[in-house]
Write a protein that holds these residues in place. Structure first.
Motif, PDB file in Angstrom:
ATOM      1  N   PRO A 119       1.406 -10.835  -3.819  1.00 32.97           N
ATOM      2  CA  PRO A 119       0.290 -11.094  -2.544  1.00 32.97           C
ATOM      3  C   PRO A 119       0.626 -10.159  -1.788  1.00 32.97           C
ATOM      4  CG  PRO A 119       1.476 -13.213  -2.718  1.00 32.97           C
ATOM      5  CD  PRO A 119       2.221 -12.506  -4.214  1.00 32.97           C
ATOM      6  N   ASN A 120       1.820  -9.489  -1.547  1.00 34.51           N
ATOM      7  CA  ASN A 120       1.665  -8.329  -0.995  1.00 34.51           C
ATOM      8  C   ASN A 120       2.478  -6.971  -2.205  1.00 34.51           C
ATOM      9  OD1 ASN A 120       1.864  -9.752   2.419  1.00 34.51           O
ATOM     10  ND2 ASN A 120       3.395 -11.002   1.079  1.00 34.51           N
ATOM     11  N   PRO A 121       1.526  -6.622  -2.270  1.00 39.26           N
ATOM     12  CA  PRO A 121       1.785  -5.647  -3.083  1.00 39.26           C
ATOM     13  C   PRO A 121       2.732  -4.203  -2.378  1.00 39.26           C
ATOM     14  CG  PRO A 121      -0.465  -5.664  -2.719  1.00 39.26           C
ATOM     15  CD  PRO A 121      -0.070  -6.773  -2.183  1.00 39.26           C
ATOM     16  N   LEU A 122       2.891  -3.249  -3.087  1.00 38.01           N
ATOM     17  CA  LEU A 122       3.452  -2.279  -2.484  1.00 38.01           C
ATOM     18  C   LEU A 122       1.714  -1.024  -2.258  1.00 38.01           C
ATOM     19  CD1 LEU A 122       6.046  -0.818  -3.957  1.00 38.01           C
ATOM     20  CD2 LEU A 122       6.588  -2.761  -2.678  1.00 38.01           C
ATOM     21  N   VAL A 123       1.727  -0.721  -0.998  1.00 38.91           N
ATOM     22  CA  VAL A 123       0.807   0.442  -0.488  1.00 38.91           C
ATOM     23  C   VAL A 123       0.763   1.473  -0.266  1.00 38.91           C
ATOM     24  CG1 VAL A 123      -1.513   0.129   1.354  1.00 38.91           C
ATOM     25  CG2 VAL A 123      -0.316  -1.922   0.024  1.00 38.91           C
ATOM     26  N   CYS A 176       2.220  -2.821  -6.855  1.00 37.72           N
ATOM     27  CA  CYS A 176       1.750  -1.475  -6.623  1.00 37.72           C
ATOM     28  C   CYS A 176      -0.011  -2.143  -6.383  1.00 37.72           C
ATOM     29  CB  CYS A 176       1.370  -0.289  -7.053  1.00 37.72           C
ATOM     30  SG  CYS A 176       2.412   1.181  -6.768  1.00 37.72           S
ATOM     31  N   GLU A 177      -0.772  -2.842  -7.986  1.00 37.50           N
ATOM     32  CA  GLU A 177      -2.742  -3.263  -7.486  1.00 37.50           C
ATOM     33  C   GLU A 177      -2.023  -4.622  -7.124  1.00 37.50           C
ATOM     34  OE1 GLU A 177      -4.837  -2.129  -8.891  1.00 37.50           O
ATOM     35  OE2 GLU A 177      -3.417  -0.467 -10.159  1.00 37.50           O
ATOM     36  N   GLY A 178      -1.120  -5.738  -7.527  1.00 33.78           N
ATOM     37  CA  GLY A 178      -1.350  -6.546  -6.772  1.00 33.78           C
ATOM     38  C   GLY A 178      -0.815  -7.910  -7.907  1.00 33.78           C
ATOM     39  N   GLY A 179      -1.560  -7.687  -9.212  1.00 32.75           N
ATOM     40  CA  GLY A 179      -1.810  -8.261 -10.043  1.00 32.75           C
ATOM     41  C   GLY A 179      -2.254  -7.175 -11.387  1.00 32.75           C
ATOM     42  N   PHE A 184      -6.994   0.940 -12.607  1.00 28.37           N
ATOM     43  CA  PHE A 184      -5.342   0.873 -12.425  1.00 28.37           C
ATOM     44  C   PHE A 184      -5.599   1.573 -11.157  1.00 28.37           C
ATOM     45  CE2 PHE A 184      -4.866  -1.206 -16.578  1.00 28.37           C
ATOM     46  CZ  PHE A 184      -3.781  -2.313 -15.822  1.00 28.37           C
ATOM     47  N   GLU A 185      -6.506   2.161  -9.898  1.00 24.13           N
ATOM     48  CA  GLU A 185      -7.182   2.927  -9.283  1.00 24.13           C
ATOM     49  C   GLU A 185      -5.564   3.105  -8.108  1.00 24.13           C
ATOM     50  OE1 GLU A 185     -10.420   0.893  -6.272  1.00 24.13           O
ATOM     51  OE2 GLU A 185     -10.637   1.172  -8.190  1.00 24.13           O
ATOM     52  N   LYS A 186      -5.280   1.332  -7.416  1.00 21.21           N
ATOM     53  CA  LYS A 186      -3.876   1.445  -7.035  1.00 21.21           C
ATOM     54  C   LYS A 186      -2.840   2.432  -7.393  1.00 21.21           C
ATOM     55  CE  LYS A 186      -5.719  -2.753  -4.487  1.00 21.21           C
ATOM     56  NZ  LYS A 186      -5.975  -4.128  -4.261  1.00 21.21           N
ATOM     57  N   SER A 187      -2.237   1.801  -8.451  1.00 27.00           N
ATOM     58  CA  SER A 187      -1.490   2.294  -8.651  1.00 27.00           C
ATOM     59  C   SER A 187      -1.445   3.460  -9.668  1.00 27.00           C
ATOM     60  CB  SER A 187      -0.718   1.165 -10.338  1.00 27.00           C
ATOM     61  OG  SER A 187      -1.756   1.228 -11.119  1.00 27.00           O
ATOM     62  N   LYS A 188      -2.653   4.428  -9.598  1.00 26.20           N
ATOM     63  CA  LYS A 188      -2.315   5.466 -10.549  1.00 26.20           C
ATOM     64  C   LYS A 188      -2.403   6.413  -9.107  1.00 26.20           C
ATOM     65  CE  LYS A 188      -4.092   7.012 -14.504  1.00 26.20           C
ATOM     66  NZ  LYS A 188      -5.530   6.393 -15.101  1.00 26.20           N
TER      67      LYS A 188
END
Length: 381
Positions: A119-123, A176-179, A184-188
């Motif tokens: 629920p609270n990923p790394l942003v 980073c994605e939250g799931g 994979f745009e958030k993590s990559k």
């Protein structure tokens, strides 16, 4: 020379005192050492899971992570496929790769409709402050060690027990994605925006993974596997730059710590799904350099071609298409026969498996027939 910190594990001083039944089937361990065994040992990723009615019966009254974190339940689930299928040559402890982010301080939920959710990923790197600085693996993940010891005893020597963890890049992607993700745009994007911070995060995750694996071995795991499920999302450059260094940290630390504690060590398998570039295989071909004795292959590659790329120093695991289990009795047999011929031509140490995990709608009897066919067609003349 890298200095590795010995994890604070109660098992570090007591592992020699644990008594286990003698092993009756060592086929897996021999193949993992490079021996061309009389037939390929076979096990299946996710073999303890949702395709088994006995598993679903347990899940009616227990949440997913309750199953992972209750040693008696995790052990019972690990033993279910071994009790059902005498043709299996290995067991793998029932758990989940996302217990590492949990141990590091992130909330992880398992939702029936979505799968794993954080629920609270790394942003941004500022979110590092929400992660535990020093993870006490014994405190946070000791339930897994207890489950492994319990399972080794419950196996009564029938087959070896495999321990595992997720790879740092795959875990970072979830964190980073939250799931799960399709893009994979958030993590990559982290790799482009925050390359140094990404490396730092990956190393922090790797250190927890290494300590977790050490604890599993001391508790009784006889082999290890590292799952890099999202390795194929990276370019070859990104794999070499970001994913590989923490993978090497894991294998080298595990081997160093076990040696320091007087343990003989175990074979380690790396399953980097989708990382099939020739340049990537070149990086993983020598266990003396990587610390990984075995490479798991997904179903999109030919074992003969991979063997030509990596040589015979490293052993191979895989790589039947998981959907072959939906092919009906005749279809399963024909494909196992065809693929086994390629594996036998490839030569070297071979551990038979699917090219990824078994899926939920597989019929248990088709899994049993798959195992029968592997036994028949993987035999060396």
């Amino acid at each position: 020379m890298t200095e590795y910190t010995i994890p604070k594990l109660s098992l570090a001083s007591t592992w020699k005192e644990i008594e286990f039944p003698p092993l009756k089937n060592d086929l897996l361990l021999r193949a993992a050492k490079g021996e061309e065994t009389e037939r390929a040992p076979v096990w299946v990723m996710r073999q303890a899971g949702r395709y088994l009615p006995e598993f679903m019966e347990v899940r009616k009254s227990h949440s997913f992570f309750e199953c992972c974190q209750t040693p008696s339940i995790a052990s019972a689930l690990t033993l279910q496929p071994i009790d059902r299928y005498p043709r299996l040559d290995a067991s793998i402890i029932f758990c989940d790769i996302l217990v590492v982010p949990q141990a590091m301080g992130l909330e992880v939920l398992m939702e029936p409709s979505r799968g794993p959710v954080l629920p609270n990923p790394l942003v941004t790197p500022a979110d590092f402050s929400r992660l535990r600085e020093d993870v006490d693996v014994q405190k946070e993940l000791g339930y897994l060690f207890e489950a492994i010891t319990m399972t080794r005893k419950g196996l009564a020597g029938r087959v070896p027990l495999i321990g595992f963890c997720g790879a740092p890049w795959t875990l970072m992607a979830y964190m980073c994605e939250g799931g799960g993700s399709k893009t994979f745009e958030k993590s990559k994007s982290w790799l482009y925006k925050y390359p140094e911070e990404s490396k730092a995060l990956l190393l922090r995750v790797a250190d927890v993974c290494a300590d977790l694996l050490v604890g599993q071995v001391l508790a009784g795991a006889q082999m290890l596997q590292v799952f890099d499920s999202w390795a194929g999302e990276l370019t070859p450059y990104q794999f070499k730059t970001f994913a590989l260094p923490p993978l090497l940290h894991i294998s080298h630390k595990v081997r160093h710590v076990l040696k320091t504690l007087g343990h003989p060590g175990v074979a380690i398998t790396l399953f980097a799904k989708g990382a099939n570039a020739p340049s990537t295989y070149a990086l993983l071909a020598d266990p003396a350099v990587t610390g990984y004795d075995n490479l798991g292959l997904d179903w999109t590659v030919d074992p003969v071609e991979v063997r030509e790329l990596v040589g015979k120093k490293v052993n191979l695991q895989g790589n039947f298409d998981p959907t072959v289990l939906y092919g009906g009795k005749e279809g399963i047999e024909q494909e196992i026969k065809r693929a086994s011929e390629r594996w036998l031509k490839a030569g070297g140490g071979w551990i038979a498996n699917l090219g990824h995990g078994i899926t939920p709608n597989v019929k248990p009897e088709d899994m049993g027939w798959f195992l029968e066919c592997v036994h028949k067609y993987s035999a060396r003349s």
